[in-house]
Enzyme design. Structure first.
Site, PDB file in Angstrom:
ATOM      1  N   LYS A 155       0.882  -0.970  -0.018  1.00  0.00           N
ATOM      2  CA  LYS A 155      -0.024  -0.067   0.059  1.00  0.00           C
ATOM      3  C   LYS A 155       0.927   1.272  -0.119  1.00  0.00           C
ATOM      4  O   LYS A 155       1.765   1.499   0.932  1.00  0.00           O
ATOM      5  CB  LYS A 155      -1.071   0.156   1.232  1.00  0.00           C
ATOM      6  CG  LYS A 155      -1.828   1.382   1.158  1.00  0.00           C
ATOM      7  CD  LYS A 155      -1.901   1.859   2.745  1.00  0.00           C
ATOM      8  CE  LYS A 155      -2.745   3.250   2.838  1.00  0.00           C
ATOM      9  NZ  LYS A 155      -1.792   4.225   2.261  1.00  0.00           N
ATOM     10  N   GLU A 229       9.870   2.057  10.810  1.00  0.00           N
ATOM     11  CA  GLU A 229      10.762   2.789  10.460  1.00  0.00           C
ATOM     12  C   GLU A 229      10.282   4.305  10.435  1.00  0.00           C
ATOM     13  O   GLU A 229       9.669   4.661   9.386  1.00  0.00           O
ATOM     14  CB  GLU A 229      11.659   2.448   9.054  1.00  0.00           C
ATOM     15  CG  GLU A 229      12.039   0.814   9.157  1.00  0.00           C
ATOM     16  CD  GLU A 229      12.469   0.485   7.725  1.00  0.00           C
ATOM     17  OE1 GLU A 229      12.632   1.325   6.927  1.00  0.00           O
ATOM     18  OE2 GLU A 229      12.568  -0.822   7.625  1.00  0.00           O
ATOM     19  N   CYS A 263      15.087  10.018   4.860  1.00  0.00           N
ATOM     20  CA  CYS A 263      14.798   9.458   6.185  1.00  0.00           C
ATOM     21  C   CYS A 263      16.047   9.798   7.220  1.00  0.00           C
ATOM     22  O   CYS A 263      15.817  10.021   8.314  1.00  0.00           O
ATOM     23  CB  CYS A 263      14.609   8.029   6.087  1.00  0.00           C
ATOM     24  SG  CYS A 263      13.127   7.479   5.203  1.00  0.00           S
ATOM     25  N   GLU A 362      11.500  16.595  13.622  1.00  0.00           N
ATOM     26  CA  GLU A 362      12.036  16.408  12.239  1.00  0.00           C
ATOM     27  C   GLU A 362      11.619  17.605  11.648  1.00  0.00           C
ATOM     28  O   GLU A 362      10.388  17.959  11.628  1.00  0.00           O
ATOM     29  CB  GLU A 362      11.407  15.172  11.989  1.00  0.00           C
ATOM     30  CG  GLU A 362      11.862  14.607  10.645  1.00  0.00           C
ATOM     31  CD  GLU A 362      11.542  13.200  10.471  1.00  0.00           C
ATOM     32  OE1 GLU A 362      12.214  12.529   9.751  1.00  0.00           O
ATOM     33  OE2 GLU A 362      10.168  12.777  10.704  1.00  0.00           O
TER      34      GLU A 362
END
Length: 461
Positions: A155, A229, A263, A362
């Site tokens: 997905k 993750e 990432c 972040e």
């Protein structure tokens, strides 16, 4: 009828849309994929490996379509040519280690007993993939999962809506049987319902911390394996003996490539006071050379962020930091194409500290903060002053010093004199709010299989 849309950051248009599947329709696909798993797992390992590699090769043949498609979906400039280098490197590496990684551990084979531990596929693996590197992040799990004998359902993020569809098409055209690898278009509610019903034996999710928490909540009580993750705030530390030019080149690229949407992108840098001024000056010059613009223009080196709302977060963090005393050093006049929307100029901030959200949360954009430090101890304390732990990049000529500091850093990967790279021979993992699990390497194969013990007593005369 619910439609899932990809709003292109290039011009704000609806680039692609697909109908979200109903729970019943999605369940029917999952059932077929589960039914196909046993026959797939019975195929010889080498046959599965070669079919996966043929799927990878078929996808490479679609490069002329894929590269502009990525630019339209999430904004990466066509100049960089897609993700094929990392995509191929990871697929080829796991193919070379599959036999050894999945080989039985033999404890005894005597006249009386045979004892061994085998690796058995989980069953159905569900990959929920992110938009920032839509092919490379997905293949980290898809390739070893299929090679190990699992069937896979993907997905993809709505921002990269077409990627899962294209991957499945390539693999099926290459000879991977129908229902061994399938793509689903799902909204969040249906995704959660499928997980909560125990449809998947292993779920790998790459995305936000909150997204990871929602996956854990949905999977509660199912005992499905999870690979999560999640976020990062990766630091770099430049010591007084570092190769200055190499550090600037690598860390600035790590902070801004893909519009900072990596990432393991570099989001904060600590520089020894002896190199600090020179590092800052060179970094601002390096970043100022970008050409921000339409990613379909071959001259563009920095495209828009994937969505206006992502750029809004970066602007808000920068504004908050400046209001608290930080200085933004990159001249905005160098980037007239910064439109206040998805197109965002890169930025370097100094006079930052950890009271600022910009240095704690972040950012996931082309902006980085640089702080001056006096010692390894100060740098280490700052690197660990984070709720995330994915990678850390150390710059020194002294491997023993880097190893000593590296052992104290709360992180998944320690780099020395490099950054922002995923080595397929090493496990990709994190700690703290970055999540848990690990992909690629031998450990990646072990996470995508379960151990099964055989204790066989032989008939003796």
């Amino acid at each position: 009828m619910t439609m899932i849309q990809c709003i292109s950051p290039v011009d704000g248009s609806v680039y692609a849309e697909r109908e979200a599947m109903s729970l019943e329709a999605a369940q029917a696909v999952v059932d077929r994929v589960r039914k196909a798993q046993k026959a797939w797992a019975r195929r010889p390992l080498e046959e599965r490996v070669q079919l996966v590699l043929k799927g990878v090769a078929r996808l490479n043949e679609m490069a002329d379509e894929i590269v502009p498609e990525i630019a339209w979906q999430m904004g990466r400039p066509i100049k960089y040519g897609g993700e094929f280098r990392g995509f191929n490197e990871r697929s080829n590496y796991v193919a070379t280690i599959a036999a050894d990684a999945l080989a039985p551990i033999r404890i005894e084979d005597s006249e009386r007993f045979e004892r061994r531990i085998e690796r058995e596929p989980h069953g159905v693996v569900f990959v929920i993939a992110p938009w920032n590197y839509p092919y490379m992040t997905a293949i980290n799990t898809i390739a070893p999962a299929l090679m190990a004998g699992n069937t896979v359902i993907i997905k993809h993020a709505s921002q990269t809506l077409l990627v899962g569809e294209r991957m499945v098409r390539a693999f099926v055209e290459a000879g991977v049987p129908d229902d061994v690898f399938a793509n689903l278009f799902l909204d969040h509610q249906t995704t959660s319902a499928l997980i909560a019903a125990g449809n998947f034996n292993f779920i790998n999710f790459t995305g936000s911390v909150e997204g990871g928490r929602s996956i854990e909540r949905a999977a509660a009580g199912t005992f499905s394996g999870l690979g999560l993750e999640l976020g990062g705030k990766d630091p770099g530390y430049v010591m007084e003996d570092a190769d200055l030019d190499a550090a600037v080149d690598t860390l600035m690229d790590g902070a801004t490539f893909n519009s900072g949407q990596c990432c393991c992108g570099i989001e904060r840098i600590y520089v020894n006071e002896k190199l600090y001024d020179a590092f800052v000056e060179k970094s601002v010059a390096w970043v100022s050379n970008y050409k921000l613009g339409n990613p379909l223009d071959p001259q563009t080196t920095l495209g828009p962020m994937a969505n206006k709302r992502f750029a809004k977060v970066v602007r808000e963090q920068i504004a908050d930091a400046v209001a608290k005393g930080a200085k933004a050093l990159v001249d905005p006049k160098l980037f007239p194409t910064d439109d206040g929307g998805a197109y965002l100029a890169p930025q370097v901030l100094v006079d930052v500290d950890h009271s600022m959200e910009f240095m704690r949360e972040e950012t996931f954009g082309p902006a980085v903060g640089i702080m001056k430090v006096k010692s390894d101890e100060e740098a280490l304390a700052l690197m660990n002053d984070s709720k995330y732990g994915l990678t850390a990049s150390l710059w020194t000529q002294d491997p023993e010093r880097a190893a000593r500091i590296g052992r104290e850093i709360e992180t998944g990967t320690v780099f020395m004199n490099r950054a922002d790279y995923l080595d397929p021979a090493l496990v990709w993992t994190g700690c703290k709010d970055t999540g848990r699990g690990g992909s690629l390497s031998v450990i990646g194969f072990h996470n995508l299989t379960r151990p099964k013990s055989y204790h066989l007593k032989k008939v003796t005369a």
